[in-house]
Structures are given as structure tokens and as C-alpha cells.
Design a protein around this motif. Structure first.
Motif, PDB file in Angstrom:
ATOM      1  N   CYS A   8       0.820  -1.211   0.000  1.00 44.86           N
ATOM      2  CA  CYS A   8       0.000   0.000   0.000  1.00 44.86           C
ATOM      3  C   CYS A   8       0.855   1.262   0.000  1.00 44.86           C
ATOM      4  CB  CYS A   8      -0.924  -0.006   1.215  1.00 44.86           C
ATOM      5  SG  CYS A   8      -2.196  -1.289   1.168  1.00 44.86           S
ATOM      6  N   VAL A   9       2.008   1.203   0.628  1.00 48.99           N
ATOM      7  CA  VAL A   9       2.855   2.389   0.728  1.00 48.99           C
ATOM      8  C   VAL A   9       3.677   2.610  -0.535  1.00 48.99           C
ATOM      9  CG1 VAL A   9       4.814   3.369   1.978  1.00 48.99           C
ATOM     10  CG2 VAL A   9       2.939   2.355   3.243  1.00 48.99           C
ATOM     11  N   TYR A  10       4.254   1.541  -1.077  1.00 51.75           N
ATOM     12  CA  TYR A  10       5.214   1.686  -2.171  1.00 51.75           C
ATOM     13  C   TYR A  10       4.557   1.771  -3.547  1.00 51.75           C
ATOM     14  CZ  TYR A  10       8.953   0.524   1.128  1.00 51.75           C
ATOM     15  OH  TYR A  10       9.824   0.527   2.171  1.00 51.75           O
ATOM     16  N   ALA A  11       3.426   1.121  -3.747  1.00 48.05           N
ATOM     17  CA  ALA A  11       2.839   1.054  -5.091  1.00 48.05           C
ATOM     18  C   ALA A  11       2.340   2.427  -5.531  1.00 48.05           C
ATOM     19  CB  ALA A  11       1.696   0.041  -5.123  1.00 48.05           C
ATOM     20  N   GLU A  12       2.368   2.653  -6.851  1.00 43.35           N
ATOM     21  CA  GLU A  12       1.898   3.919  -7.416  1.00 43.35           C
ATOM     22  C   GLU A  12       0.396   4.072  -7.210  1.00 43.35           C
ATOM     23  OE1 GLU A  12       3.586   6.285  -8.711  1.00 43.35           O
ATOM     24  OE2 GLU A  12       5.563   5.386  -8.840  1.00 43.35           O
TER      25      GLU A  12
ATOM     26  N   THR B 217      -0.020   8.354   2.861  1.00 41.02           N
ATOM     27  CA  THR B 217       0.502   7.087   3.362  1.00 41.02           C
ATOM     28  C   THR B 217       1.756   6.683   2.632  1.00 41.02           C
ATOM     29  OG1 THR B 217      -1.753   6.431   3.848  1.00 41.02           O
ATOM     30  CG2 THR B 217      -0.080   4.686   3.823  1.00 41.02           C
ATOM     31  N   SER B 218       1.799   6.924   1.348  1.00 37.76           N
ATOM     32  CA  SER B 218       2.965   6.554   0.568  1.00 37.76           C
ATOM     33  C   SER B 218       4.133   7.446   0.925  1.00 37.76           C
ATOM     34  CB  SER B 218       2.656   6.663  -0.932  1.00 37.76           C
ATOM     35  OG  SER B 218       3.815   6.424  -1.667  1.00 37.76           O
ATOM     36  N   LEU B 219       5.298   6.866   1.006  1.00 40.41           N
ATOM     37  CA  LEU B 219       6.518   7.610   1.281  1.00 40.41           C
ATOM     38  C   LEU B 219       7.142   8.154   0.015  1.00 40.41           C
ATOM     39  CD1 LEU B 219       8.110   5.218   3.915  1.00 40.41           C
ATOM     40  CD2 LEU B 219       6.644   7.207   4.295  1.00 40.41           C
ATOM     41  N   LEU B 220       6.452   8.030  -1.118  1.00 41.05           N
ATOM     42  CA  LEU B 220       7.000   8.422  -2.399  1.00 41.05           C
ATOM     43  C   LEU B 220       6.443   9.767  -2.806  1.00 41.05           C
ATOM     44  CD1 LEU B 220       6.485   5.003  -4.149  1.00 41.05           C
ATOM     45  CD2 LEU B 220       8.459   5.797  -2.859  1.00 41.05           C
TER      46      LEU B 220
ATOM     47  N   LEU C 290       6.229   0.145  -9.159  1.00 42.37           N
ATOM     48  CA  LEU C 290       7.034   0.274  -7.952  1.00 42.37           C
ATOM     49  C   LEU C 290       8.159   1.260  -8.228  1.00 42.37           C
ATOM     50  CD1 LEU C 290       7.239  -3.442  -6.745  1.00 42.37           C
ATOM     51  CD2 LEU C 290       5.811  -1.606  -5.829  1.00 42.37           C
ATOM     52  N   PRO C 291       8.562   2.069  -7.258  1.00 41.78           N
ATOM     53  CA  PRO C 291       9.477   3.177  -7.553  1.00 41.78           C
ATOM     54  C   PRO C 291      10.870   2.743  -7.951  1.00 41.78           C
ATOM     55  CG  PRO C 291       9.058   3.004  -5.203  1.00 41.78           C
ATOM     56  CD  PRO C 291       8.089   2.085  -5.859  1.00 41.78           C
ATOM     57  N   SER C 292      11.397   1.686  -7.341  1.00 38.91           N
ATOM     58  CA  SER C 292      12.787   1.315  -7.617  1.00 38.91           C
ATOM     59  C   SER C 292      13.002  -0.139  -7.243  1.00 38.91           C
ATOM     60  CB  SER C 292      13.749   2.219  -6.837  1.00 38.91           C
ATOM     61  OG  SER C 292      13.584   2.027  -5.445  1.00 38.91           O
TER      62      SER C 292
ATOM     63  N   LEU D 292       4.055  -9.536  -7.929  1.00 38.72           N
ATOM     64  CA  LEU D 292       5.021  -8.529  -7.503  1.00 38.72           C
ATOM     65  C   LEU D 292       6.019  -8.214  -8.620  1.00 38.72           C
ATOM     66  CD1 LEU D 292       6.426  -6.775  -5.357  1.00 38.72           C
ATOM     67  CD2 LEU D 292       7.604  -8.846  -4.574  1.00 38.72           C
ATOM     68  N   THR D 293       6.502  -9.225  -9.298  1.00 40.46           N
ATOM     69  CA  THR D 293       7.438  -9.004 -10.400  1.00 40.46           C
ATOM     70  C   THR D 293       6.780  -8.224 -11.534  1.00 40.46           C
ATOM     71  OG1 THR D 293       8.553 -11.071  -9.828  1.00 40.46           O
ATOM     72  CG2 THR D 293       8.988 -10.163 -12.013  1.00 40.46           C
ATOM     73  N   HIS D 294       5.533  -8.540 -11.818  1.00 38.77           N
ATOM     74  CA  HIS D 294       4.816  -7.816 -12.871  1.00 38.77           C
ATOM     75  C   HIS D 294       4.632  -6.347 -12.499  1.00 38.77           C
ATOM     76  CE1 HIS D 294       2.115  -7.150 -16.231  1.00 38.77           C
ATOM     77  NE2 HIS D 294       1.193  -6.683 -15.392  1.00 38.77           N
ATOM     78  N   MET D 295       4.369  -6.080 -11.244  1.00 41.89           N
ATOM     79  CA  MET D 295       4.226  -4.690 -10.800  1.00 41.89           C
ATOM     80  C   MET D 295       5.533  -3.923 -10.991  1.00 41.89           C
ATOM     81  SD  MET D 295       1.944  -4.946  -7.308  1.00 41.89           S
ATOM     82  CE  MET D 295       2.006  -3.169  -7.077  1.00 41.89           C
ATOM     83  N   TYR D 296       6.650  -4.546 -10.689  1.00 45.93           N
ATOM     84  CA  TYR D 296       7.938  -3.857 -10.833  1.00 45.93           C
ATOM     85  C   TYR D 296       8.268  -3.613 -12.302  1.00 45.93           C
ATOM     86  CZ  TYR D 296      12.960  -3.106 -10.908  1.00 45.93           C
ATOM     87  OH  TYR D 296      14.206  -2.604 -11.160  1.00 45.93           O
ATOM     88  N   ARG D 297       8.024  -4.608 -13.133  1.00 47.92           N
ATOM     89  CA  ARG D 297       8.355  -4.447 -14.553  1.00 47.92           C
ATOM     90  C   ARG D 297       7.410  -3.455 -15.239  1.00 47.92           C
ATOM     91  NH1 ARG D 297       9.443 -10.837 -16.132  1.00 47.92           N
ATOM     92  NH2 ARG D 297      11.455 -11.023 -15.022  1.00 47.92           N
ATOM     93  N   ALA D 298       6.200  -3.297 -14.697  1.00 51.34           N
ATOM     94  CA  ALA D 298       5.267  -2.323 -15.262  1.00 51.34           C
ATOM     95  C   ALA D 298       5.512  -0.915 -14.744  1.00 51.34           C
ATOM     96  CB  ALA D 298       3.833  -2.750 -14.968  1.00 51.34           C
ATOM     97  N   GLY D 299       6.510  -0.737 -13.902  1.00 50.94           N
ATOM     98  CA  GLY D 299       6.815   0.588 -13.377  1.00 50.94           C
ATOM     99  C   GLY D 299       5.888   1.054 -12.284  1.00 50.94           C
TER     100      GLY D 299
END
Length: 479
Positions: A101-105, A458-461, A201-203, A192-199
Motif C-alpha cells: 500500500c505504501v510503495y505502489a503507485e 501514506t505513501s513515502l513516495l 514500484l518506484p525502484s 510482484l514481479t509484474h508490478m515492478y516491470r510495469a513501473g
């Protein structure tokens, strides 16, 4: 089963969850042997005089004490580890949802994937419970939408391995039923991997943090496997029961001979029939108490060695799985800003109805009533025992809400005179514009503004998110 440790007599005379109803039959059965010894002692006192004595029971006393204490201590350690494992399952699931919840866009696609990952987390918890109980039916989970029919086909009907090598027999196997929790964890990490490859997740470090938490979540399966399959070796369990049984068999011989000699010495002029009755009653009473104690300790150790079973004293896995479902849904609702539908798993374990009203259990009698993992709390103002640790808090909350409603109605009745309104306006005007406009400033509006700002931040981004293909990032909005 939860109980009040300070309620001494309720614990002593508890029936529900007690081991004594389970051991009463074997205790009475062994008591028949003690009765037979008493009869032989009465008819053949001289022959039985040498059959008993303290020298016979002495070799077993210390051995029985050491072996029984060691087994009981090891069984409780295993039960404690099982409770700790289920709490780790719950805490790891909550931490994993928090990170998502915090990290996702803040995009609809990311929100949908967060909901999907929450489903896999709950499904993994359910599969861990089924793995520990050796259950294979998923009809309830399929009916509530926790697992789809396509996933059930993939899990139960699709061939995943085949012995087609030269030394194999050509047998084809489906997905192993003892490895099903790994299926949910694999789906979770794929999402989780799909979320990262789709951008979304921030980093990479943020994705690695969530992935590490997912690994901890999957490792709980191995801990459950270790606790469920690790039992005391059969030779040790056998010798422990053999020693205890021999001690309980020799005990009436010793007590009968010793009691008979003492009664003859102290009551030389007494009636022989009364001496015999006293001796038999004393022997049977002591032997029956010893049978209850040793058989009871053995039964307690047996139940503690299998903490994931369905007995009343076992770990309440249904309740903990339901908590994982409801608590993760409430955490995700903070991100989405709307209620999240949970899967209503194991509704029989809940203690409240659909309106949130706590159901009152049966009146507390001399025995302890059966209560699920929530336990019970005593409402001092109502003197009612209910099956929920949060009942006292809920009662206090309702009382505060009623006081607030009464206070608001009184304020509205007095507002006609305008005295309070003028005082309130003058107080508000005396505040500086900066303080009045500051979120979280004085007054109820400031409190809700502060909560809303905390929920939206909530997000730290940065609010605009990170562009993984750009070397610069927009500055985060200060909180």
C-alpha cells in the motif's frame, strides 16, 4: 480455550477442555487391578507381605519423574512454537500488505494488483491451514471467490511432472497436494514481479523489500511443516508409558502391604473387618489419584504435541486465518479510500453479527465455557462475560458516543439563545489565520483534516511517483 487464571475454582472444576473425561476410563480400568490386590491382601496376608514394599517402587520414582517432566516440557515448547508461528503468519501478512500500500503507485492498475496480491496472501494462509490439517477440499474457498475455477484446474488437474526418463516408469503427477501453499506464494511473487516491470514500484530496492517480506511469508510453511511432522520418537514415547504403567501397577502392591502392616500395629485390639475396609479404601483412593495424575500428564503431553489439530486446546487456525483476511482488507481500504470486500472465511468462528453486535455466550457456570481465540473479557459495569477481548473497548466506545450525542443535543437546544455561538465565534476569530488554516489545527475539523492528510500521504513516495527511466525525480510533497 481461554480462561481467567485468577478464577481458581473455575479452573479446578472445568469440564470443557479438561483431560480428565478422556482418562477416566483407563484410570478406573487400572483401579480394578488395585482392587484385586486388596482382595489378595485380605485372604493371603502372609504371602502378599513379601510382594510389596518400598524397595519395589523406589527404582521407578525418579525415572518416572524425570521422563514425564521432560516430555511435558518438550510438548509445551512445541505448542508455544505453534502459537508463535501463527502470530508470525499474521504479522508478516500485515507487513506485506502495508509495504504494498505504501510503495505502489497511485493508479487504478496498481490498486487492482494490490487487491490481487492480498487475495494470494489470504489464499496462502488458508493453504497453510489445510496443509497442517491434511485437508484437500477447496469448495468453500471457490464459492467465496478466493480461488477461481481456472486456478483449481491448474492446481488439481494439470499434469506438472512426469517420470519419462530412461529409468522412469512414465507416471504423470499433478501438482503435489503437500506443496499447495507454495503455489499461492509463487502467484504472489509473480504479481510482484509484474508490478515492478510495469513501473508500478518506484525502484529495485523497494521491490526487493517487498520480495524479502514475501520470502518470510513463504518460509512460515516450512515452520508449520517442522512443527506438524516433528513428534517424539516412538521408542521414547513407548518407554515413557511403559515406565509409568509399571509404576502404577507396582504402587497398589506397595501401598496395600504397608497399610495392612500399619493398621495391624496401631489397631491391635480393633475389629479386623474395619481394618480391612480402611486398608482397602486407602489403597483404592491413593491408586485412583495416582492414575489420574499420571494418565492426565500423558494426555496433556499428547495434545500439546499435536498443536495444529482440531481439539479444543489446539491452536485456533480458523480464527487466525479469518483475522488475516479481515485485517489485510482493512489495511488495503486505507489506500483505496473505500471498504474492501473480504472473503468471510470460517464465519462460525466470529463473535459478532453483521451489525457488529457482540453475541453473548452461555452463562458462566462452574466449568469454563468454550471460547475461540479471542477469549473473553469481563465487563465490570454489566457483570457479563462475553466471548471477545475487545468487548470492553467496544462498550466504552458506545458509552462515549452516547455522551457525545447527548452533548450535541444539549448544545443545539442552547444555541437558540446565541450565547455559546457568540463565544465560539469570538474564540475562532482570535486565532491567527495560519493556525486556523493549518491541517490538524484545533477543533474537530482539524483532527479530521490531519487524519485525511495522513491517509492521503501514506505513501513515502512523491505524489507524482518516480520515473524509472529518468535521472531526476520531482521533490516529494512535505508532510
Amino acid at each position: 480455550i481461554y480462561y481467567e487464571p485468577s478464577d481458581y475454582w473455575a479452573v479446578v472444576f472445568a469440564r470443557v477442555g479438561s483431560v480428565f473425561p478422556q482418562i477416566i476410563a483407563r484410570s478406573l480400568g487400572l483401579l480394578c487391578f488395585a482392587g484385586m490386590v486388596c482382595v489378595l491382601q485380605h485372604f493371603y496376608p502372609d504371602q502378599m507381605a513379601g510382594a510389596g514394599g518400598n524397595h519395589m517402587v523406589l527404582p521407578f520414582q525418579m525415572v518416572v519423574a524425570i521422563m514425564v517432566a521432560f516430555r511435558l516440557n518438550d510438548a509445551f515448547r512445541k505448542y508455544e512454537s505453534a502459537n508463535e508461528t501463527m502470530l508470525n503468519l499474521h504479522s508478516t501478512a500485515r507487513r506485506l500488505v502495508n509495504l504494498m500500500c505504501v510503495y505502489a503507485e497511485r493508479t487504478p492498475e496498481a490498486d487492482a494488483m494490490c487487491e490481487d496480491m492480498r487475495r494470494w496472501i489470504v489464499l496462502a494462509a488458508v493453504m497453510v491451514k489445510k496443509h497442517a490439517r491434511f485437508e484437500k477440499d477447496f469448495s468453500m474457498e471457490e464459492a467465496c471467490g478466493l480461488i477461481t475455477p481456472e486456478e483449481m484446474v491448474e492446481l488439481t488437474r494439470t499434469v506438472t511432472s512426469r517420470a519419462d526418463r530412461p529409468q522412469g516408469d512414465g507416471k504423470s503427477d499433478k501438482y503435489p497436494s503437500r506443496n499447495r501453499p507454495s503455489y499461492a506464494c509463487w502467484k504472489l511473487q509473480c504479481t510482484l514481479t509484474h508490478m515492478y516491470r510495469a513501473g508500478l514500484l518506484p525502484s529495485a530496492p523497494h521491490a526487493a523489500k517487498i520480495d524479502s517480506c514475501a520470502d518470510d511469508f513463504s518460509d512460515i510453511l516450512e515452520t508449520v511443516e517442522l512443527i506438524g511432522l516433528t513428534i517424539i520418537p516412538l521408542p521414547y514415547a513407548q518407554i515413557t508409558r511403559w515406565v509409568s504403567l509399571l509404576f502404577l501397577i507396582i504402587l497398589p502392591l506397595t501401598i496395600s502391604a504397608t497399610t495392612s502392616n500399619e493398621l495391624r500395629f496401631w489397631n491391635r485390639d480393633g475389629d479386623e473387618a474395619s481394618q480391612t475396609a480402611e486398608g482397602i479404601a486407602y489403597t483404592l483412593g491413593v491408586c485412583f489419584a495416582a492414575n489420574l495424575v499420571y494418565f492426565g500428564i500423558d494426555q496433556v503431553s499428547t495434545e500439546l504435541e499435536a498443536p495444529f489439530g482440531r481439539d479444543e486446546n489446539d491452536v485456533d487456525m480458523e480464527k487466525m486465518t479469518r483475522r488475516v483476511d479481515k485485517h489485510t482488507a482493512s489495511q488495503l481500504s486505507l489506500r483505496l479510500g473505500r471498504p474492501v470486500s473480504h472473503f468471510d472465511l470460517f464465519p462460525e468462528s466470529r463473535k459478532t453479527d453483521k451489525d457488529g453486535v457482540v453475541s453473548i455466550g452461555q452463562p458462566l457456570s462452574a466449568s469454563i465455557s468454550r471460547i475461540s481465540l479471542r477469549g473473553r473479557a469481563v465487563l465490570k459495569n454489566a457483570h457479563i462475560v462475553r466471548g471477545n477481548n475487545d468487548t470492553h473497548i467496544e462498550a466504552q466506545t458506545r458509552r462515549i458516543e452516547e455522551d457525545d450525542a447527548a452533548r450535541r443535543s444539549g448544545d443545539s437546544a442552547n444555541s437558540a439563545s446565541g450565547s455559546r455561538r457568540g463565544s465560539r465565534d469570538s474564540t475562532t476569530n482570535s486565532l491567527s489565520p495560519a493556525v486556523a488554516a493549518t491541517p490538524g489545527g484545533p477543533g474537530p475539523a482539524g483532527v479530521f483534516s490531519e487524519c485525511s492528510m495522513a491517509a492521503s500521504s501514506t505513501s513515502l513516495l512523491p505524489q507524482g511517483g518516480f520515473n524509472r527511466n529518468s535521472s531526476t525525480h520531482s521533490a516529494p510533497t512535505p508532510i
